[in-house]
Design an enzyme around this catalytic site. Structure first.
Site, mmCIF file in Angstrom:
data_model
loop_
_atom_site.group_PDB
_atom_site.id
_atom_site.type_symbol
_atom_site.label_atom_id
_atom_site.label_comp_id
_atom_site.label_asym_id
_atom_site.label_seq_id
_atom_site.Cartn_x
_atom_site.Cartn_y
_atom_site.Cartn_z
ATOM 1 N N HIS A 116 1.051 -1.539 0.153
ATOM 2 C CA HIS A 116 0.250 -0.275 0.014
ATOM 3 C C HIS A 116 0.790 1.209 -0.725
ATOM 4 O O HIS A 116 1.795 1.305 0.483
ATOM 5 C CB HIS A 116 -1.128 0.365 0.903
ATOM 6 N N GLU A 162 -5.044 1.666 2.427
ATOM 7 C CA GLU A 162 -4.986 0.166 4.219
ATOM 8 C C GLU A 162 -5.014 0.787 5.143
ATOM 9 O O GLU A 162 -5.784 0.544 6.073
ATOM 10 C CB GLU A 162 -3.966 0.043 3.244
#
Length: 817
Positions: A116, A162
């Protein structure tokens, strides 16, 4: 402005070799963008454009063996998760950059690699998780330049949300068309900065995936113990692994950097702190594993190989041992059975004294357990005392302090109990016989533990197997030496050699556990005393490591010197800790260990049933993220003291406080402070509208709302007494209550999302003069011009340099319907 970023560093490595130098360049460029909070231009525009530029460059240079496709996904969705007390998540128009590398003529199946690129506010997020995205770019480049074709596709997901609790991975796995082809995944995460990346969970089931890692990874570092600790929920953390497993039904491998967790999620998480060796190591491992999976016959039929769990652990990072849990169970039971046979033969060796032998064995067994309980209680009393006098975390910057305080206390207490037993209870008994019987008692404890843990289905039971098998073998080999008078040198050497394997493994494992856990103690909230947790760990490791040395207390003439030395170490350390000489935090430039403080400049308005404001206030809400609260900060900022403790607004959900996540259960209100401050007036305030109130069948009411506001908002719902929240338009439609009974919804969006529309349905009693539900909404300004007020800036400037203070502005509105 990004042209200079495109000058790709020359290829240092040959074909199909991972270059840490190039990966570092990617890393430097991603972190140079600054903090990448979901919804910010840095995350949604600059980071995305940079990734796309690099992917285009890589695609230009790829060989004819491959086809590269790129997709930008902007999903909207919602789900509930039983993490942090349980809550529901709603996301709108967040960003995923998805790349598919496949053979020229396509592929039916794929392996996913996930990182992420977003970060938490106020941190460059180098290790969490820009370095993983840099590693993935370099792996994409390396694989695409190979002339060998892959058998399956590799999908690289550069996931843009995330840190908002796993939203982008949910958007991808539940909505993207490529998600259907994924048969396995590798998730790259961080719980620290650099070091070795640990495989800390795999599966569910699918032993072939662990085998793939073992065969392919050049520098393996993996432990099923870490998996069982992590999945037990005692560490308040989750990764995208959970989403792929629960919502995508895909098996995978979860890796994370675990070293130096002290600076994880802080401003110090910069790219220069990640060693090139760390990047090279991670790159070599992950490239090899992805290449192995992308050419594996098993990937296509991964669901066929889903048989049971697997026991896996590395030996000093050199290689990994792994075997199916079924085989582990058989091995464990056989080992335990052999130990029980050995013990029964010992008891029954002379029929006349069998009962007496059994009594003696059980006495030694009871004494050993009693010594453990006494030790645990004594050391925990010390830990509680240290916490009460305000000296918690004195070992946070100096780990050896915890060992010399709690470790020496534990060892001394153990020795003391057995010394007293030897002197008063076992007067004039043969030392040799006592040594023997206490060895057997330890063996019995380990054998019982082995049987119980195996019965519970714990893969970590393999540790008990080591502690039964090796000592038993040693005992059988050196049995003759055991029966001679006194502990001879030859006997001691042979005994030590036999114990070498379990001891070495246990020391290695305890190093990994403390490496991961010690920094976590600085961010587990103000509710749990960290000294008690760490002292507990140290006592457990002391008991394990001393289990087969207790018998030496009975074999040697005297343990007085050892006892006096340990007691002296403990007393000196305790005096030093009480005097405050060990300051918990450190601002050392090379190795900072900061205290985390969260500051929210908040304006609150409480409305009544008619919509009138009945109460409003403004202040800076202060949360120390560890047990010490703000005791150490008051000397620097005198107005932050106990006169400004946060009161709980009883009528409002979550005490009327603007929690960004439902972590209220980790914090005591006596360790929150609310410093009065002027009202904040955001340039883009929240808009909250009631669209409709409808009477539904079965005595229920549906309330529909429209909200628009900043990229992060928290919604809190509390049905009044007699009412119940029955359905809503979020998650799967069934409301999930948080710990404490209120409902929490976490909202986030990327750029230009449409207003958030949702409804809640409540069953209500006939009479409800004070309304049926209280509903509050907080707007969090994590970036941009609304992020920090002049007062917040001024306050943060006064904080000492050994703190990391993360600050933002927020508004809180409570309504009653």
């Amino acid at each position: 402005s990004h042209r200079q970023l495109l000058s790709r560093p020359p290829s240092a490595a040959g074909p199909l070799e991972f270059s840490a130098a190039r990966a570092r360049e990617y890393l430097n460029n991603i972190t140079a963008i600054g903090p990448r909070t979901v919804g910010s231009p840095e995350n949604e525009v600059l980071a995305v454009n940079y990734l796309l530029e690099q992917i285009r460059e890589i695609a230009k240079e790829s060989t004819d063996a491959h086809r590269i496709s790129v997709d930008i996904q902007r999903p909207t969705g919602s789900f509930s998760i039983d993490f942090l007390g349980g809550f529901t998540s709603y996301y709108a128009n967040i960003t995923n950059v998805v790349v598919k590398l496949e053979p020229r003529n396509g592929a039916e199946h794929a392996v996913l690699s996930n990182c992420h690129f977003d970060s938490v506010p106020n941190t460059p997020g180098a290790s969490d998780d820009a370095v993983s995205c840099a590693v993935m770019l370099e792996i994409l480049d390396t694989l695409s330049k190979s002339s060998e074709s892959l058998q399956h596709a590799v999908i690289f997901l550069f996931n843009g949300a995330e840190e908002n609790v796993l939203q982008a991975s949910h958007g991808f796995i539940t909505q993207h068309e490529w998600a259907k082809s994924i048969r396995a995944f590798v998730n790259l995460e961080a719980a620290g900065v650099g070091g070795k990346e640990l495989v800390f969970q795999t599966g569910p089931e699918n032993p072939w995936l662990v085998q793939a890692y073992i065969v392919a990874a050049k520098h393996p570092f993996a432990s099923v113990v870490a998996q069982e600790i992590f999945q037990s929920g005692i560490i308040p953390a989750e990764t995208d692994f959970r989403i792929y497993r629960d919502f995508g039904n895909v098996p995978g491998i979860d890796l994370a950097f675990i070293e130096n967790g002290y600076i994880y999620h802080t401003e110090y998480d910069t790219s220069d702190r990640i060693l090139t060796d760390s990047i090279q190591r991670a790159g070599d491992n992950i490239l090899a594993v992805l290449k192995y999976l992308a050419t594996s016959e098993k990937l296509a039929k991964s669901f066929e190989y889903q048989h049971g769990n697997v026991v896996f652990f590395d030996i000093l990072g050199l290689f990994v041992l792994a075997y199916p849990a079924r085989i582990g169970t058989i091995m464990n039971y056989i080992t335990a059975a052999v130990a029980f046979i050995y013990l029964s033969k010992k008891v029954l060796q002379s029929k006349t004294r069998a009962v007496q032998n059994l009594k003696k064995l059980f006495t030694a067994f009871g004494l050993t357990l009693m010594s453990w309980v006494c030790t645990l209680v004594a050391v925990l009393i010390v830990a509680v005392f240290v916490s009460l006098i305000g000296r918690a975390l004195s070992w946070y910057s100096y780990f050896y302090v915890s060992v010399s305080l709690y470790g020496s206390a534990a060892a001394a207490k153990l020795i003391l109990v057995h010394m007293l037993a030897k002197k008063f209870f076992y007067k004039n008994m043969n030392e040799q016989y006592l040594g023997d019987i206490f060895f057997d008692a330890s063996l019995m404890i380990w054998s019982i533990a082995l049987a119980v843990m195996t019965q519970m289905g714990l893969c970590s039971a393999f540790i008990c197997t080591l502690w039964v098998a090796f000592p038993l073998l040693t005992k059988l080999v050196v049995y003759k030496e055991f029966s001679q008078k006194g502990a001879t040198m030859k006997f001691i050497v042979m005994y030590m050699l036999g114990m070498f394997v379990p001891y070495l493994y246990m020391l290695y494992l305890s190093w990994t556990v403390f490496e991961m856990f010690t920094p976590v103690m600085g961010r587990i909230g103000s509710e749990i005393p960290p000294d008690v947790v760490l002292a507990g760990f140290i006592v457990i490791f002391t008991m394990i490591l001393s289990s087969y040395f207790i018998n030496f207390i009975y074999l040697v003439k005297s343990t007085k010197t050892t006892l006096v030395t340990l007691t002296a170490v403990f007393v000196v350390t305790l005096v030093l800790v009480c005097s405050g000489i060990f300051f918990p935090y450190s601002s050392d430039a090379a190795n900072p260990k900061p205290k985390r403080v969260f500051l929210q400049h908040t304006s609150r308005r409480f409305h009544d049933l008619d919509g009138n404001v009945v109460k409003s206030d403004s202040g800076i809400w202060i949360n120390g993220f560890d047990y010490n609260g703000i005791a150490h900060i008051t000397p620097y900022v005198p107005e932050i003291n106990d006169t400004i403790r946060t009161p709980c607004e009883e009528q409002a959900p979550f005490c009327g406080l603007p929690w960004i996540l439902p972590v209220h259960f980790l914090f005591r209100l006596v360790k929150n402070w609310y410093l009065p401050a002027p009202e904040i007036l955001p340039r883009s305030p929240i808009q909250f509208k009631v669209l409709s109130k409808e009477l539904m069948p079965w005595n229920s009411v549906r309330l529909s709302f429209e909200v628009s506001g900043p990229s992060h908002m928290s919604l809190y719902v509390r049905p009044h007494k007699g009412s119940a929240l029955s359905r809503w338009s979020l998650g799967d439609g069934t409301p999930v209550a948080s710990l404490g009974g209120d409902y929490f919804v976490f909202y986030s969006r990327g750029l230009q999302a449409v207003p958030w529309l949702f409804w809640v349905e409540l069953t209500a009693p006939e009479k409800h003069s004070d309304g049926i539900v209280s509903l509050a909404i907080a707007a969090h300004y994590f970036f941009g011009e609304d992020q920090k007020s002049p007062q917040l800036y001024a306050l943060q400037e006064r904080f000492p340099n050994w703190t990391f203070s993360s600050g933002w502005s927020c508004t809180y509105d409570l309504f009653v319907f």
